[in-house]
Design a protein around this motif. Structure first.
Motif, PDB file in Angstrom:
ATOM      1  N   VAL A 250       0.852  -1.196   0.000  1.00 22.32           N
ATOM      2  CA  VAL A 250       0.000   0.000   0.000  1.00 22.32           C
ATOM      3  C   VAL A 250       0.885   1.243   0.000  1.00 22.32           C
ATOM      4  N   PRO A 251       0.763   2.135  -0.986  1.00 24.12           N
ATOM      5  CA  PRO A 251       1.555   3.370  -0.976  1.00 24.12           C
ATOM      6  C   PRO A 251       1.340   4.149   0.315  1.00 24.12           C
ATOM      7  N   ASN A 252       2.418   4.718   0.839  1.00 23.06           N
ATOM      8  CA  ASN A 252       2.386   5.355   2.158  1.00 23.06           C
ATOM      9  C   ASN A 252       3.098   6.702   2.087  1.00 23.06           C
ATOM     10  N   LEU A 253       2.413   7.775   2.495  1.00 24.20           N
ATOM     11  CA  LEU A 253       3.009   9.102   2.555  1.00 24.20           C
ATOM     12  C   LEU A 253       2.745   9.696   3.930  1.00 24.20           C
ATOM     13  N   THR A 254       3.812  10.017   4.650  1.00 23.39           N
ATOM     14  CA  THR A 254       3.682  10.699   5.931  1.00 23.39           C
ATOM     15  C   THR A 254       4.455  12.007   5.879  1.00 23.39           C
ATOM     16  N   ALA A 255       4.033  12.958   6.697  1.00 20.50           N
ATOM     17  CA  ALA A 255       4.678  14.269   6.731  1.00 20.50           C
ATOM     18  C   ALA A 255       4.676  14.783   8.157  1.00 20.50           C
ATOM     19  N   ASP A 272       6.954   4.200   9.398  1.00 18.64           N
ATOM     20  CA  ASP A 272       6.967   2.735   9.410  1.00 18.64           C
ATOM     21  C   ASP A 272       5.790   2.168  10.200  1.00 18.64           C
ATOM     22  N   GLN A 273       5.460   2.804  11.344  1.00 21.37           N
ATOM     23  CA  GLN A 273       4.328   2.318  12.143  1.00 21.37           C
ATOM     24  C   GLN A 273       3.010   2.497  11.399  1.00 21.37           C
ATOM     25  N   THR A 274       2.904   3.588  10.659  1.00 24.73           N
ATOM     26  CA  THR A 274       1.693   3.804   9.872  1.00 24.73           C
ATOM     27  C   THR A 274       1.486   2.662   8.885  1.00 24.73           C
ATOM     28  N   ALA A 275       2.560   2.268   8.213  1.00 23.69           N
ATOM     29  CA  ALA A 275       2.470   1.147   7.268  1.00 23.69           C
ATOM     30  C   ALA A 275       2.138  -0.148   8.000  1.00 23.69           C
ATOM     31  N   GLU A 276       2.769  -0.369   9.141  1.00 22.77           N
ATOM     32  CA  GLU A 276       2.559  -1.606   9.898  1.00 22.77           C
ATOM     33  C   GLU A 276       1.119  -1.731  10.376  1.00 22.77           C
ATOM     34  N   THR A 278      -1.526  -0.188   9.138  1.00 20.62           N
ATOM     35  CA  THR A 278      -2.397  -0.337   7.964  1.00 20.62           C
ATOM     36  C   THR A 278      -2.497  -1.805   7.548  1.00 20.62           C
ATOM     37  N   ASP A 279      -1.362  -2.482   7.470  1.00 29.10           N
ATOM     38  CA  ASP A 279      -1.373  -3.894   7.070  1.00 29.10           C
ATOM     39  C   ASP A 279      -2.022  -4.778   8.132  1.00 29.10           C
ATOM     40  N   PHE A 280      -1.748  -4.494   9.395  1.00 30.94           N
ATOM     41  CA  PHE A 280      -2.349  -5.262  10.491  1.00 30.94           C
ATOM     42  C   PHE A 280      -3.868  -5.178  10.434  1.00 30.94           C
ATOM     43  N   GLN A 281      -4.387  -3.981  10.235  1.00 34.64           N
ATOM     44  CA  GLN A 281      -5.833  -3.825  10.199  1.00 34.64           C
ATOM     45  C   GLN A 281      -6.443  -4.396   8.928  1.00 34.64           C
ATOM     46  N   ALA A 282      -5.720  -4.330   7.821  1.00 39.18           N
ATOM     47  CA  ALA A 282      -6.230  -4.944   6.591  1.00 39.18           C
ATOM     48  C   ALA A 282      -6.414  -6.442   6.775  1.00 39.18           C
ATOM     49  N   THR A 293      -2.136   5.189   1.973  1.00 39.82           N
ATOM     50  CA  THR A 293      -2.289   5.447   3.402  1.00 39.82           C
ATOM     51  C   THR A 293      -1.290   6.522   3.796  1.00 39.82           C
ATOM     52  N   GLY A 294      -1.226   6.842   5.083  1.00 41.40           N
ATOM     53  CA  GLY A 294      -0.265   7.847   5.523  1.00 41.40           C
ATOM     54  C   GLY A 294      -0.744   8.590   6.738  1.00 41.40           C
ATOM     55  N   GLY A 295      -0.182   9.769   6.947  1.00 39.53           N
ATOM     56  CA  GLY A 295      -0.543  10.603   8.083  1.00 39.53           C
ATOM     57  C   GLY A 295       0.249  11.884   8.076  1.00 39.53           C
TER      58      GLY A 295
END
Length: 476
Positions: A250-255, A272-276, A278-282, A293-295
């Protein structure tokens, strides 16, 4: 489609042809469009001014230029919509001091007035027939309003140390762009954002284009999945941006806002946690429902995080130098399925957003922190019966209580009791089946109770009455 008959199949012998001909125009008049105004609200009891009737929006394109000198914007919003009735005129929600320079419908100048709390009333040159596509273009400028509601907090256009952020729950979108501002009218979005080249512009969706010319940078963002207006977002300022993909692709952009002084290692951990998560909840809720995804970590001073679609915003202004904790990531990312992909039919149903998001925290704590979900439930249930937590009804908290603990904590407790009522196997199935059944749509509390009952083959009337529709602390 039924229509008024144009003529009888047979006529009584002796009726003159002249009489039949003279009757034809009157019958034909019944087929002409009966143009009437669209409703000035969507009918939500909590927010009667929000939303409008007579049309459905398909797409918003928001061209916005930010001037740091004035802290204002110059913008053009183009709306593609379809009529649901014969419209003589229609309303958009548009709130605050922004000055309109022109309004067009289908490329022609239209007359308009601004009335009431937030109504932009538009009258096209001629009526719009039912079931037809049409476009609205509104050009405007000024400094958007910041909403400070005594019970619902700060929203809308919020100045930051180096720019601004737009946070719209429940009704802030109308401070920045003209909109049909109710969750039931979802649409896709395109943002074209121009800023001085030393600033970064961010929005929902995917970055499609970035150009710099004459000291100005323009970015184009597309949100290709339907989105409720309260979940739209943009942020302008000095940001450090990280991009990549989750392990599942899943593409991931955080800022992170430079004003927060977040260390690079911590910014990477946030990414990295955002990606983790996202996958856990998927894995629990089904495929991630959006294209990225991102934040965004901001210094905004509002004191909350918000599940803006595909890219939640976390205000860390009161804790500079920190990043969102794992449970907060779990809460806002859990909303991507519960609240974003499936949005409430009316604001009274918001417990389905916040209850599932809080339960997502409990599931995260069990997986990553070793705290069983039952322990999280027990900790909240231990709250004394005299506490304000037990006042009000979860499924109808009232306008001024949609962000209160009864919606979050009692909503999560209701889900855990549902889990124990229908069993782990059915509950696990429910976590995927529910968002899949209403993907990119809306649903009510009644829809959810009925769906869970049918899936589990259980009568859930007693559960719903006790945990959703009654006040007070339930007995276990």
């Amino acid at each position: 489609m039924s229509r008024t008959p144009r003529a009888l199949a047979a006529v009584t012998l002796g009726v003159s042809a002249a009489l039949a001909v003279s009757a034809a125009p009157a019958v034909a008049d019944q087929d002409k469009p009966q143009f009437t105004p669209g409703a000035p609200g969507a009918g939500d009891p909590y927010f009667p001014d929000m939303g409008n009737g007579g049309y459905d929006v398909a797409h918003y394109k928001i061209d916005l230029r930010y001037d740091p000198g004035t802290k204002g914007i110059k913008a053009v919003t183009r709306i593609k919509a379809r009529t649901t009735q014969d419209l003589s005129r229609f309303d958009l929600d548009f709130l605050g001091p922004l000055t309109i320079s022109s309004v067009q419908v289908n490329g022609n100048d239209a007359s308009y007035t601004r009335t009431g709390a937030q109504e932009l009333v538009i009258t096209p040159r001629k009526g719009l027939q039912k079931d037809r596509n049409f476009t609205v273009t509104v050009a405007y400028s000024g400094v958007p309003q910041t909403i400070n509601d005594a019970t619902l907090g700060t929203s809308g256009w919020i100045p930051t140390p180096d720019g601004a952020v737009m946070l719209n729950q429940p009704f802030g979108a109308a401070t920045v762009f003209p909109v049909n501002d109710h969750p039931t009218d979802k649409a896709t979005y395109t943002y074209v954002l121009s800023t001085p080249e030393n600033l970064t512009a961010l929005a929902n969706g995917d970055l499609r284009e970035k150009t710099t010319e004459d000291g100005w940078t323009t970015t184009r963002w597309d949100m290709p999945r339907p989105m409720a207006s309260e979940l739209s977002m943009l942020a302008i300022g000095k940001y450090d941006v990280l991009t990549g993909q989750s392990a599942a692709g899943v593409p991931n952009l955080t800022a992170t806002d430079q004003a927060l002084a977040i260390k690079p290692d911590d910014a990477q951990k946030f990414h990295d946690q955002t990606a983790e998560v996202t996958d856990f909840q998927a894995g629990m809720y089904g495929s991630y429902p959006f294209t990225s995804t991102g934040g965004i970590a901001v210094k905004a001073g509002v004191g909350y995080a918000l599940e803006t679609q595909g890219r939640p915003v976390y205000d860390l202004g009161r804790r500079p130098g920190t990043i969102p904790r794992g449970t907060l990531l779990a809460h806002e990312l859990g909303h991507q399925w519960f609240g974003d992909a499936v949005s409430p039919a009316k604001w009274a149903d918001i417990w389905m957003n916040e209850g599932f998001a809080t339960y997502s925290e409990w599931l995260y704590s069990e997986k990553f922190e070793g705290t069983p979900v039952q322990e999280s439930f027990d900790g909240v249930y231990a709250t004394p019966a005299s506490d304000g937590l037990w006042k009000g009804r979860v499924a109808d908290p009232g306008r001024d209580h949609i962000f209160d603990g009864l919606v979050y904590d009692r909503g999560a407790m209701a889900l855990h009791v549902l889990r124990k009522t229908i069993g782990d196997e059915s509950f696990t199935e429910l976590l995927k089946a529910w968002p899949a059944a209403h993907l990119h749509g809306n649903a009510s509390t009644e829809d959810f109770v009925r769906f869970a009952a049918q899936l589990s083959y259980k009568n859930l009337d007693a559960w719903a009455k006790t945990w959703l529709y009654s006040e007070g602390k339930p007995s276990l």
